[in-house]
Structures are given as C-alpha cells and as structure tokens.
Design a protein around this motif. Structure first.
Motif, PDB file in Angstrom:
ATOM      1  N   ALA A   2       0.835  -1.205   0.000  1.00 37.26           N
ATOM      2  CA  ALA A   2       0.000   0.000   0.000  1.00 37.26           C
ATOM      3  C   ALA A   2       0.870   1.255   0.000  1.00 37.26           C
ATOM      4  N   THR A   3       1.965   1.226   0.733  1.00 39.36           N
ATOM      5  CA  THR A   3       2.887   2.373   0.752  1.00 39.36           C
ATOM      6  C   THR A   3       3.499   2.581  -0.629  1.00 39.36           C
ATOM      7  N   LEU A   4       3.916   1.494  -1.270  1.00 42.64           N
ATOM      8  CA  LEU A   4       4.474   1.605  -2.624  1.00 42.64           C
ATOM      9  C   LEU A   4       3.421   2.097  -3.617  1.00 42.64           C
ATOM     10  N   ALA A   5       2.184   1.661  -3.449  1.00 43.36           N
ATOM     11  CA  ALA A   5       1.104   2.097  -4.343  1.00 43.36           C
ATOM     12  C   ALA A   5       0.782   3.575  -4.121  1.00 43.36           C
ATOM     13  N   ARG A   6       0.750   4.015  -2.860  1.00 42.65           N
ATOM     14  CA  ARG A   6       0.494   5.431  -2.564  1.00 42.65           C
ATOM     15  C   ARG A   6       1.545   6.322  -3.206  1.00 42.65           C
ATOM     16  N   ALA A   7       2.778   5.834  -3.211  1.00 37.85           N
ATOM     17  CA  ALA A   7       3.878   6.583  -3.831  1.00 37.85           C
ATOM     18  C   ALA A   7       3.886   6.425  -5.350  1.00 37.85           C
ATOM     19  N   GLU A   8       2.955   5.629  -5.874  1.00 37.58           N
ATOM     20  CA  GLU A   8       2.819   5.357  -7.307  1.00 37.58           C
ATOM     21  C   GLU A   8       4.035   4.645  -7.891  1.00 37.58           C
ATOM     22  N   LEU A   9       4.765   3.916  -7.042  1.00 33.50           N
ATOM     23  CA  LEU A   9       5.904   3.135  -7.511  1.00 33.50           C
ATOM     24  C   LEU A   9       5.465   1.786  -8.057  1.00 33.50           C
ATOM     25  N   VAL A  10       4.268   1.342  -7.653  1.00 33.09           N
ATOM     26  CA  VAL A  10       3.676   0.118  -8.194  1.00 33.09           C
ATOM     27  C   VAL A  10       2.240   0.401  -8.588  1.00 33.09           C
ATOM     28  N   THR A  11       1.757  -0.406  -9.513  1.00 26.52           N
ATOM     29  CA  THR A  11       0.338  -0.374  -9.866  1.00 26.52           C
ATOM     30  C   THR A  11      -0.255  -1.707  -9.422  1.00 26.52           C
ATOM     31  N   SER A  12      -1.543  -1.691  -9.158  1.00 29.93           N
ATOM     32  CA  SER A  12      -2.201  -2.926  -8.742  1.00 29.93           C
ATOM     33  C   SER A  12      -3.397  -3.189  -9.646  1.00 29.93           C
ATOM     34  N   ARG A  13      -3.717  -4.466  -9.737  1.00 32.74           N
ATOM     35  CA  ARG A  13      -4.839  -4.889 -10.572  1.00 32.74           C
ATOM     36  C   ARG A  13      -5.506  -6.079  -9.892  1.00 32.74           C
ATOM     37  N   ARG A  14      -6.794  -5.939  -9.630  1.00 28.83           N
ATOM     38  CA  ARG A  14      -7.538  -7.023  -8.996  1.00 28.83           C
ATOM     39  C   ARG A  14      -8.092  -7.942 -10.079  1.00 28.83           C
ATOM     40  N   VAL A  15      -7.871  -9.232  -9.887  1.00 29.57           N
ATOM     41  CA  VAL A  15      -8.414 -10.263 -10.770  1.00 29.57           C
ATOM     42  C   VAL A  15      -9.053 -11.296  -9.848  1.00 29.57           C
ATOM     43  N   GLY A  16     -10.366 -11.292  -9.794  1.00 34.02           N
ATOM     44  CA  GLY A  16     -11.057 -12.183  -8.868  1.00 34.02           C
ATOM     45  C   GLY A  16     -10.687 -11.853  -7.438  1.00 34.02           C
ATOM     46  N   GLN A  17     -10.193 -12.847  -6.737  1.00 34.64           N
ATOM     47  CA  GLN A  17      -9.821 -12.627  -5.340  1.00 34.64           C
ATOM     48  C   GLN A  17      -8.359 -12.210  -5.172  1.00 34.64           C
ATOM     49  N   TRP A  18      -7.601 -12.171  -6.259  1.00 34.33           N
ATOM     50  CA  TRP A  18      -6.185 -11.862  -6.190  1.00 34.33           C
ATOM     51  C   TRP A  18      -5.909 -10.420  -6.610  1.00 34.33           C
ATOM     52  N   ILE A  19      -4.836  -9.871  -6.051  1.00 31.45           N
ATOM     53  CA  ILE A  19      -4.351  -8.557  -6.473  1.00 31.45           C
ATOM     54  C   ILE A  19      -2.930  -8.748  -6.981  1.00 31.45           C
ATOM     55  N   PHE A  20      -2.677  -8.231  -8.175  1.00 31.06           N
ATOM     56  CA  PHE A  20      -1.377  -8.359  -8.818  1.00 31.06           C
ATOM     57  C   PHE A  20      -0.702  -6.990  -8.853  1.00 31.06           C
ATOM     58  N   TYR A  21       0.600  -6.981  -8.625  1.00 31.01           N
ATOM     59  CA  TYR A  21       1.377  -5.748  -8.564  1.00 31.01           C
ATOM     60  C   TYR A  21       2.471  -5.749  -9.618  1.00 31.01           C
ATOM     61  N   LYS A  22       2.682  -4.567 -10.204  1.00 33.01           N
ATOM     62  CA  LYS A  22       3.751  -4.360 -11.181  1.00 33.01           C
ATOM     63  C   LYS A  22       4.450  -3.051 -10.842  1.00 33.01           C
ATOM     64  N   ARG A  23       5.713  -2.957 -11.231  1.00 36.42           N
ATOM     65  CA  ARG A  23       6.435  -1.689 -11.081  1.00 36.42           C
ATOM     66  C   ARG A  23       5.810  -0.645 -11.998  1.00 36.42           C
ATOM     67  N   ASN A  24       5.771   0.579 -11.538  1.00 36.19           N
ATOM     68  CA  ASN A  24       5.304   1.688 -12.361  1.00 36.19           C
ATOM     69  C   ASN A  24       6.554   2.369 -12.917  1.00 36.19           C
ATOM     70  N   GLU A  25       7.012   1.864 -14.047  1.00 38.43           N
ATOM     71  CA  GLU A  25       8.280   2.343 -14.623  1.00 38.43           C
ATOM     72  C   GLU A  25       8.236   3.823 -14.978  1.00 38.43           C
ATOM     73  N   GLU A  26       7.063   4.309 -15.349  1.00 37.13           N
ATOM     74  CA  GLU A  26       6.943   5.731 -15.709  1.00 37.13           C
ATOM     75  C   GLU A  26       7.236   6.613 -14.497  1.00 37.13           C
ATOM     76  N   THR A  27       6.624   6.329 -13.369  1.00 33.91           N
ATOM     77  CA  THR A  27       6.865   7.119 -12.156  1.00 33.91           C
ATOM     78  C   THR A  27       8.309   6.988 -11.711  1.00 33.91           C
ATOM     79  N   ILE A  28       8.851   5.778 -11.779  1.00 35.57           N
ATOM     80  CA  ILE A  28      10.239   5.571 -11.369  1.00 35.57           C
ATOM     81  C   ILE A  28      11.180   6.404 -12.229  1.00 35.57           C
ATOM     82  N   ALA A  29      10.932   6.434 -13.531  1.00 34.81           N
ATOM     83  CA  ALA A  29      11.783   7.219 -14.437  1.00 34.81           C
ATOM     84  C   ALA A  29      11.680   8.712 -14.145  1.00 34.81           C
ATOM     85  N   VAL A  30      10.471   9.197 -13.909  1.00 35.25           N
ATOM     86  CA  VAL A  30      10.289  10.624 -13.596  1.00 35.25           C
ATOM     87  C   VAL A  30      10.989  10.965 -12.286  1.00 35.25           C
TER      88      VAL A  30
END
Length: 96
Positions: A60-88
């Motif tokens: 949640a801290t990483l998501a608030r900082a927009e360093l990761v994005t999350s995507r809910r699929v059914g009961q699971w939540i998947f996380y990926k790096r937010n490369e755009e925010t990291i680059a900026v």
C-alpha cells in the motif's frame, strides 16, 4: 509524482527489495498466472517471510507513492512496477 512520498516509501529495505524483485519477477517468484499480469500479493509473503497484513501495508505504501500499480483479478491482487513514475523520479533527482 510526490517526491516526499516516494522517498518515504524507499526508506524501508523491505520495500526496496519488493521493487527489485518486481524488476525481474520470473527470477524471484513462482506463480500460476503469467507475470505480464503482475505478481500476486501472496508471492511477496513467501519472499519476505512477513505476515499478509505487513506485506499489504508495504505494498500500500508503494502504491500510494505510485511506484507500483495494482490490478484485482477475482480474489487476487497483482502488482507491477510503475516504470513511468520511477523514471520521472530518477530524472527529478538528477535535476537537483
């Protein structure tokens, strides 16, 4: 981009590990779903050895900082790096 929020997120070694693991998820995680979807939150629990609530708080801290994005699929939540925010963010550091 909120630089202060990002700096706070990066101040914890577990969150730095999480971001590094997400850089090459196939090296650090095993899961049934394709990594293009992201990494399931439960994968972090196995890697960190932390409770589900502690892992959720770190993500949640990483998501608030927009360093990761999350995507809910059914009961699971998947996380990926937010490369755009990291680059900026990295560019903003070079502009200091």
């Amino acid at each position: 981009m909120n630089r202060d929020e990002i700096l706070k997120a990066l101040a914890h070694p577990t969150r730095l590990d999480m971001l590094n693991w997400l850089k090459e998820p196939e090296k650090h995680f095993t899961q049934e779903h394709p990594f293009e979807m992201g990494v399931c939150a439960s994968g972090f629990e196995r890697n960190c050895g932390l409770s589900q609530s502690a892992v959720s708080a770190h993500l949640a801290t990483l998501a608030r900082a927009e360093l990761v994005t999350s995507r809910r699929v059914g009961q699971w939540i998947f996380y990926k790096r937010n490369e755009e925010t990291i680059a900026v963010f990295l560019k903003s550091l070079s502009d200091l």
